[in-house]
Write a protein that holds these residues in place. Structure first.
Motif, PDB file in Angstrom:
ATOM      1  N   LYS A  91      10.404  45.781  11.347  1.00  0.00           N
ATOM      2  CA  LYS A  91       9.484  45.717  12.268  1.00  0.00           C
ATOM      3  C   LYS A  91       9.913  46.196  13.634  1.00  0.00           C
ATOM      4  N   ALA A  92      10.677  45.999  13.473  1.00  0.00           N
ATOM      5  CA  ALA A  92      11.623  46.805  15.205  1.00  0.00           C
ATOM      6  C   ALA A  92      12.102  48.008  14.542  1.00  0.00           C
ATOM      7  N   LYS A  93      13.225  47.725  13.786  1.00  0.00           N
ATOM      8  CA  LYS A  93      13.243  49.918  12.996  1.00  0.00           C
ATOM      9  C   LYS A  93      12.066  50.404  12.726  1.00  0.00           C
ATOM     10  N   ASP A  94      11.175  49.901  12.721  1.00  0.00           N
ATOM     11  CA  ASP A  94       9.922  51.094  12.558  1.00  0.00           C
ATOM     12  C   ASP A  94       9.445  51.788  13.805  1.00  0.00           C
ATOM     13  N   GLU A  95       9.386  50.559  14.386  1.00  0.00           N
ATOM     14  CA  GLU A  95       8.743  50.548  15.723  1.00  0.00           C
ATOM     15  C   GLU A  95       9.873  51.618  17.089  1.00  0.00           C
ATOM     16  N   ILE A  96      11.248  51.609  16.332  1.00  0.00           N
ATOM     17  CA  ILE A  96      12.265  53.147  17.239  1.00  0.00           C
ATOM     18  C   ILE A  96      11.914  54.274  16.306  1.00  0.00           C
ATOM     19  N   THR A  97      11.856  54.157  15.260  1.00  0.00           N
ATOM     20  CA  THR A  97      11.280  55.444  14.870  1.00  0.00           C
ATOM     21  C   THR A  97      10.233  55.883  15.800  1.00  0.00           C
ATOM     22  N   LYS A  98       9.029  55.394  16.281  1.00  0.00           N
ATOM     23  CA  LYS A  98       8.173  56.016  17.407  1.00  0.00           C
ATOM     24  C   LYS A  98       7.972  56.055  19.165  1.00  0.00           C
ATOM     25  N   SER A  99      10.007  56.009  19.182  1.00  0.00           N
ATOM     26  CA  SER A  99      10.117  56.188  20.285  1.00  0.00           C
ATOM     27  C   SER A  99      10.526  55.057  21.412  1.00  0.00           C
ATOM     28  N   ASP A 100      10.345  53.782  20.795  1.00  0.00           N
ATOM     29  CA  ASP A 100      10.161  52.943  21.484  1.00  0.00           C
ATOM     30  C   ASP A 100      11.127  52.310  21.929  1.00  0.00           C
ATOM     31  N   ASP A 101      11.793  52.220  23.434  1.00  0.00           N
ATOM     32  CA  ASP A 101      13.289  51.702  23.492  1.00  0.00           C
ATOM     33  C   ASP A 101      13.405  50.153  23.522  1.00  0.00           C
ATOM     34  N   LEU A 102      12.376  49.744  23.561  1.00  0.00           N
ATOM     35  CA  LEU A 102      12.543  48.283  23.975  1.00  0.00           C
ATOM     36  C   LEU A 102      12.645  47.622  22.124  1.00  0.00           C
ATOM     37  N   SER A 103      12.245  48.202  21.264  1.00  0.00           N
ATOM     38  CA  SER A 103      12.183  48.274  20.158  1.00  0.00           C
ATOM     39  C   SER A 103      13.556  48.291  19.914  1.00  0.00           C
ATOM     40  N   LYS A 104      14.552  49.864  20.315  1.00  0.00           N
ATOM     41  CA  LYS A 104      15.547  49.850  19.811  1.00  0.00           C
ATOM     42  C   LYS A 104      16.897  48.127  20.048  1.00  0.00           C
ATOM     43  N   VAL A 105      16.515  47.615  21.542  1.00  0.00           N
ATOM     44  CA  VAL A 105      17.562  46.434  22.030  1.00  0.00           C
ATOM     45  C   VAL A 105      16.603  45.294  20.968  1.00  0.00           C
ATOM     46  N   LYS A 106      15.328  45.480  20.942  1.00  0.00           N
ATOM     47  CA  LYS A 106      15.248  43.743  19.904  1.00  0.00           C
ATOM     48  C   LYS A 106      15.759  44.240  18.571  1.00  0.00           C
ATOM     49  N   PHE A 107      15.789  45.376  17.997  1.00  0.00           N
ATOM     50  CA  PHE A 107      16.877  45.584  16.875  1.00  0.00           C
ATOM     51  C   PHE A 107      17.751  45.104  16.753  1.00  0.00           C
ATOM     52  N   GLU A 108      18.350  45.368  17.758  1.00  0.00           N
ATOM     53  CA  GLU A 108      20.154  45.711  17.871  1.00  0.00           C
ATOM     54  C   GLU A 108      20.187  43.862  17.770  1.00  0.00           C
ATOM     55  N   ARG A 109      19.431  43.180  18.647  1.00  0.00           N
ATOM     56  CA  ARG A 109      19.495  41.678  18.601  1.00  0.00           C
ATOM     57  C   ARG A 109      19.032  41.300  17.455  1.00  0.00           C
ATOM     58  N   LEU A 110      18.265  42.008  16.729  1.00  0.00           N
ATOM     59  CA  LEU A 110      17.842  41.119  16.062  1.00  0.00           C
ATOM     60  C   LEU A 110      19.195  40.732  15.034  1.00  0.00           C
ATOM     61  N   HIS A 111      19.677  42.439  14.721  1.00  0.00           N
ATOM     62  CA  HIS A 111      20.109  42.475  13.377  1.00  0.00           C
ATOM     63  C   HIS A 111      22.062  42.312  13.750  1.00  0.00           C
ATOM     64  N   LYS A 112      21.839  41.759  15.048  1.00  0.00           N
ATOM     65  CA  LYS A 112      23.443  41.301  15.512  1.00  0.00           C
ATOM     66  C   LYS A 112      23.021  39.619  15.346  1.00  0.00           C
ATOM     67  N   PHE A 113      21.940  39.362  15.521  1.00  0.00           N
ATOM     68  CA  PHE A 113      21.560  37.865  14.696  1.00  0.00           C
ATOM     69  C   PHE A 113      22.029  37.519  13.405  1.00  0.00           C
ATOM     70  N   SER A 114      21.190  38.234  12.719  1.00  0.00           N
ATOM     71  CA  SER A 114      21.561  38.416  11.245  1.00  0.00           C
ATOM     72  C   SER A 114      22.861  38.443  10.921  1.00  0.00           C
TER      73      SER A 114
END
Length: 158
Positions: A91-114
């Motif tokens: 979901k966070a990755k999908d929201e990045i493609t919609k130019s949502d910078d907050l989602s990019k940070v969220k994606f990076e944090r979630l990926h790091k957690f995984s």
């Protein structure tokens, strides 16, 4: 049998970041790699779930509850990552493609957690291997002999 199961877990978990991931990002564009990874990770985690369940049953049968607990930790890491974390990452990755910078940070944090969960799972597998090594060296007998010896001791106390 437990050492074989640990080898399978460590093998596939180490193979992905060393061989699979670099090949994906070298040979596929972003859209293709995203499609591949969305298909791959649920199967990756499911494989881990199945292998660790086998490990839980084998170690329970052998009445080694330290190993049961250790495999259970690894198992819950796979289940959590597959059922909860992966959909959030997607979901966070999908929201990045919609130019949502907050989602990019969220994606990076979630990926790091995984990644942290994977590293901890690998660490638990290595600890189990050291535990087996300690048991075999400490008792100066093979693991099957050690298990038989422990069962005989338990029977003599009852």
């Amino acid at each position: 049998m437990i050492i074989l199961i640990l080898g399978m877990i460590l093998g596939f978990m180490i193979f992905f970041p060393i061989v699979v991931a670099p090949s994906i990002f070298k040979n596929l564009n972003e859209k293709q790699s995203s499609l591949f990874l969305r298909s791959f990770f649920p199967k990756y985690y499911l494989f881990g779930i199945i292998i660790t369940l086998i490990g839980i049953f084998v170690s329970a049968f052998e009445k080694d509850f330290i190993i049961v607990f250790s495999f259970s930790l690894i198992f819950f890491g796979f289940v959590f990552s597959r059922q909860y974390l992966t959909p959030l990452i997607n979901k966070a990755k999908d929201e990045i493609t919609k130019s949502d910078d907050l989602s990019k940070v969220k994606f990076e944090r979630l990926h790091k957690f995984s990644v942290i969960i994977n590293i901890l799972q690998i660490f638990v597998c290595i600890i189990i291997l050291f535990y087996f090594d300690y048991l075999s060296l400490h008792h100066k007998i093979s693991l099957p002999e050690l298990k038989k010896h422990d069962r005989n001791l338990n029977q003599s106390y009852h």
